[in-house]
Write a protein that holds these residues in place. Structure first.
Motif, PDB file in Angstrom:
ATOM      1  N   THR A 231     154.755 -79.704  17.703  1.00 21.77           N
ATOM      2  CA  THR A 231     154.420 -79.356  16.159  1.00 21.77           C
ATOM      3  C   THR A 231     153.215 -78.543  15.909  1.00 21.77           C
ATOM      4  OG1 THR A 231     155.236 -81.604  15.735  1.00 21.77           O
ATOM      5  CG2 THR A 231     154.171 -80.499  13.942  1.00 21.77           C
ATOM      6  N   LEU A 232     153.590 -77.262  15.199  1.00 23.75           N
ATOM      7  CA  LEU A 232     152.518 -76.583  14.869  1.00 23.75           C
ATOM      8  C   LEU A 232     152.374 -76.309  13.338  1.00 23.75           C
ATOM      9  CD1 LEU A 232     150.648 -74.194  15.470  1.00 23.75           C
ATOM     10  CD2 LEU A 232     152.685 -72.537  15.267  1.00 23.75           C
ATOM     11  N   THR A 233     151.202 -76.877  12.666  1.00 21.77           N
ATOM     12  CA  THR A 233     151.027 -76.978  11.378  1.00 21.77           C
ATOM     13  C   THR A 233     150.202 -75.705  10.950  1.00 21.77           C
ATOM     14  OG1 THR A 233     151.345 -79.167  11.409  1.00 21.77           O
ATOM     15  CG2 THR A 233     150.355 -78.287   9.489  1.00 21.77           C
ATOM     16  N   LEU A 234     150.556 -74.838   9.926  1.00 17.58           N
ATOM     17  CA  LEU A 234     149.515 -73.752   9.310  1.00 17.58           C
ATOM     18  C   LEU A 234     149.301 -73.982   8.038  1.00 17.58           C
ATOM     19  CD1 LEU A 234     150.960 -70.793  11.267  1.00 17.58           C
ATOM     20  CD2 LEU A 234     149.175 -71.911  12.053  1.00 17.58           C
ATOM     21  N   PRO A 235     148.198 -73.600   7.328  1.00 20.88           N
ATOM     22  CA  PRO A 235     147.948 -73.866   5.941  1.00 20.88           C
ATOM     23  C   PRO A 235     148.371 -72.262   5.287  1.00 20.88           C
ATOM     24  CG  PRO A 235     146.005 -72.935   7.166  1.00 20.88           C
ATOM     25  CD  PRO A 235     147.165 -73.388   8.214  1.00 20.88           C
ATOM     26  N   VAL A 236     149.900 -72.163   5.361  1.00 20.67           N
ATOM     27  CA  VAL A 236     150.187 -71.036   5.134  1.00 20.67           C
ATOM     28  C   VAL A 236     150.369 -70.663   3.292  1.00 20.67           C
ATOM     29  CG1 VAL A 236     152.395 -69.296   5.016  1.00 20.67           C
ATOM     30  CG2 VAL A 236     151.808 -70.525   7.019  1.00 20.67           C
ATOM     31  N   ALA A 237     149.805 -69.519   2.815  1.00 21.23           N
ATOM     32  CA  ALA A 237     149.893 -69.282   1.437  1.00 21.23           C
ATOM     33  C   ALA A 237     150.777 -68.256   1.175  1.00 21.23           C
ATOM     34  CB  ALA A 237     148.584 -68.750   0.969  1.00 21.23           C
ATOM     35  N   ASP A 238     151.014 -67.369   2.072  1.00 20.77           N
ATOM     36  CA  ASP A 238     152.032 -66.151   1.884  1.00 20.77           C
ATOM     37  C   ASP A 238     152.487 -65.756   3.186  1.00 20.77           C
ATOM     38  OD1 ASP A 238     151.804 -65.213  -1.044  1.00 20.77           O
ATOM     39  OD2 ASP A 238     149.438 -65.190  -0.339  1.00 20.77           O
ATOM     40  N   ILE A 239     153.683 -65.254   3.294  1.00 19.49           N
ATOM     41  CA  ILE A 239     154.211 -64.573   4.437  1.00 19.49           C
ATOM     42  C   ILE A 239     154.435 -63.078   4.249  1.00 19.49           C
ATOM     43  CG2 ILE A 239     156.171 -64.561   5.996  1.00 19.49           C
ATOM     44  CD1 ILE A 239     156.712 -67.523   5.290  1.00 19.49           C
ATOM     45  N   TRP A 240     154.190 -61.920   5.183  1.00 21.49           N
ATOM     46  CA  TRP A 240     154.378 -60.797   5.186  1.00 21.49           C
ATOM     47  C   TRP A 240     155.843 -60.617   5.681  1.00 21.49           C
ATOM     48  CZ3 TRP A 240     150.043 -57.610   8.023  1.00 21.49           C
ATOM     49  CH2 TRP A 240     148.699 -58.134   7.574  1.00 21.49           C
ATOM     50  N   GLU A 241     156.721 -59.961   4.521  1.00 27.04           N
ATOM     51  CA  GLU A 241     158.034 -59.563   4.988  1.00 27.04           C
ATOM     52  C   GLU A 241     158.116 -58.266   6.005  1.00 27.04           C
ATOM     53  OE1 GLU A 241     161.668 -58.873   2.158  1.00 27.04           O
ATOM     54  OE2 GLU A 241     160.585 -57.137   2.236  1.00 27.04           O
ATOM     55  N   LEU A 242     158.818 -58.443   7.014  1.00 27.40           N
ATOM     56  CA  LEU A 242     158.794 -57.452   7.999  1.00 27.40           C
ATOM     57  C   LEU A 242     160.110 -56.844   8.090  1.00 27.40           C
ATOM     58  CD1 LEU A 242     157.177 -59.025  10.988  1.00 27.40           C
ATOM     59  CD2 LEU A 242     156.093 -57.554   9.206  1.00 27.40           C
ATOM     60  N   ASN A 243     160.415 -55.383   8.335  1.00 28.70           N
ATOM     61  CA  ASN A 243     161.516 -54.763   8.337  1.00 28.70           C
ATOM     62  C   ASN A 243     162.131 -54.897   9.938  1.00 28.70           C
ATOM     63  OD1 ASN A 243     160.511 -52.812  10.045  1.00 28.70           O
ATOM     64  ND2 ASN A 243     160.250 -51.327   8.510  1.00 28.70           N
ATOM     65  N   ASP A 244     163.258 -54.227  10.299  1.00 25.30           N
ATOM     66  CA  ASP A 244     164.071 -54.311  11.646  1.00 25.30           C
ATOM     67  C   ASP A 244     163.092 -53.833  12.664  1.00 25.30           C
ATOM     68  OD1 ASP A 244     164.267 -51.867  10.913  1.00 25.30           O
ATOM     69  OD2 ASP A 244     166.154 -51.600  11.701  1.00 25.30           O
ATOM     70  N   LYS A 245     161.972 -52.899  12.408  1.00 20.92           N
ATOM     71  CA  LYS A 245     160.977 -52.541  13.431  1.00 20.92           C
ATOM     72  C   LYS A 245     159.806 -53.207  13.308  1.00 20.92           C
ATOM     73  CE  LYS A 245     162.982 -47.693  13.357  1.00 20.92           C
ATOM     74  NZ  LYS A 245     163.530 -47.901  14.766  1.00 20.92           N
ATOM     75  N   LEU A 246     159.793 -54.238  12.679  1.00 21.36           N
ATOM     76  CA  LEU A 246     158.587 -55.345  12.645  1.00 21.36           C
ATOM     77  C   LEU A 246     157.354 -54.729  11.979  1.00 21.36           C
ATOM     78  CD1 LEU A 246     158.835 -56.997  16.150  1.00 21.36           C
ATOM     79  CD2 LEU A 246     159.624 -57.775  14.060  1.00 21.36           C
ATOM     80  N   LEU A 247     157.672 -53.785  10.967  1.00 20.11           N
ATOM     81  CA  LEU A 247     156.558 -53.094  10.248  1.00 20.11           C
ATOM     82  C   LEU A 247     156.560 -53.861   8.770  1.00 20.11           C
ATOM     83  CD1 LEU A 247     157.509 -49.483  11.049  1.00 20.11           C
ATOM     84  CD2 LEU A 247     155.106 -50.636  11.731  1.00 20.11           C
ATOM     85  N   ALA A 248     155.423 -54.351   8.122  1.00 20.00           N
ATOM     86  CA  ALA A 248     155.363 -54.716   6.941  1.00 20.00           C
ATOM     87  C   ALA A 248     156.123 -53.820   5.901  1.00 20.00           C
ATOM     88  CB  ALA A 248     153.821 -55.049   6.577  1.00 20.00           C
ATOM     89  N   THR A 249     156.765 -54.508   5.095  1.00 19.19           N
ATOM     90  CA  THR A 249     157.442 -53.816   3.847  1.00 19.19           C
ATOM     91  C   THR A 249     156.673 -53.528   2.950  1.00 19.19           C
ATOM     92  OG1 THR A 249     158.166 -55.619   2.953  1.00 19.19           O
ATOM     93  CG2 THR A 249     159.552 -54.697   4.649  1.00 19.19           C
ATOM     94  N   GLY A 250     155.471 -54.507   2.412  1.00 18.25           N
ATOM     95  CA  GLY A 250     154.527 -54.437   1.518  1.00 18.25           C
ATOM     96  C   GLY A 250     154.724 -55.600   0.543  1.00 18.25           C
ATOM     97  N   ASN A 251     155.955 -56.410   0.878  1.00 18.78           N
ATOM     98  CA  ASN A 251     156.342 -57.521   0.231  1.00 18.78           C
ATOM     99  C   ASN A 251     155.694 -58.896   0.796  1.00 18.78           C
ATOM    100  OD1 ASN A 251     157.986 -56.053  -1.774  1.00 18.78           O
ATOM    101  ND2 ASN A 251     159.691 -56.126  -0.361  1.00 18.78           N
TER     102      ASN A 251
END
Length: 208
Positions: free
Chosen positions: A188-208
């Motif tokens: 079990t892996l638990t993380l205090p996540v507030a936001d998630i970066w959206e990535l495109n098909d090349k694993l680059l951040a979209t800005g969302n």
């Protein structure tokens, strides 16, 4: 009782932290990476550990707990911040930047400590110690990393100080490799996540 020892591994100095639960190996000269965490009670490696220094040098992000600054990928190695254009090294086959500039460079050992069931090493990385970085990242940034075993816990505390006169773009990540022994359902892996970066098909951040 906990202890900290220096050992030689393939010609490199490794700091080994010991207590009743763990043996932890940290290599300051290559990203201050915690490359081995041996669980004495379970009799197993907790992290993916390199077989040799050459293997670690070849793929420093594939073992242990490498620190990434900046993290993830930067499109075409270029971004703007504070009215300035930053041009990072293009180090992917398709011309982007990935994984930052601290994971394959040496860190300075600032302190080691052992007391009771706790042992720690504190290392530092200062960007101005590496003149070649100033073309990419023209800021006087100091990173201070404390890596500690305390009882049955591994703790890492990271502090950053900007000694320059201008604001510095900043972000960091870790790229931890856990040995799941083919049984991911047992973990079990638990993380205090507030936001998630959206990535495109090349694993680059979209800005969302």
């Amino acid at each position: 009782m906990a202890a900290v020892q220096q050992q030689q591994w393939d010609g490199a100095t490794v700091y080994v932290l010991e207590n009743g639960q763990f043996s932890l190996s940290v290599i300051p000269e290559l990203g201050s990476n915690a490359i081995r965490l041996w669980d004495k009670i379970a009799g197993r490696n907790v992290l993916r550990t390199p077989d040799s220094l050459d293997a670690l040098r070849l793929k420093p992000v594939h073992y242990g707990i490498p620190l990434l600054l900046p993290p993830s990928r930067i499109r075409e190695g270029t971004f703007r911040f504070g009215g300035r254009t930053y041009r990072m090294e293009k180090n992917t086959p398709d011309g982007h930047h990935i994984h930052g500039f601290v994971l394959n460079r040496p860190w300075r050992v600032a302190d080691t400590h052992a007391d009771g069931e706790a042992a720690s090493i504190t290392t530092e990385f200062r960007t101005t110690d590496f003149p070649e970085l100033l073309e990419q990242y023209p800021h006087d940034l100091t990173i201070r990393l404390r890596t500690e075993i305390r009882g049955a816990s591994l703790l890492q505390t990271i502090a950053f100080r900007n000694d320059g006169e201008t604001a510095a773009p900043f972000g960091f990540g870790t790229h931890t490799w856990f040995m799941l022994d083919g049984e991911p359902e047992a973990w079990t892996l638990t993380l205090p996540v507030a936001d998630i970066w959206e990535l495109n098909d090349k694993l680059l951040a979209t800005g969302n």
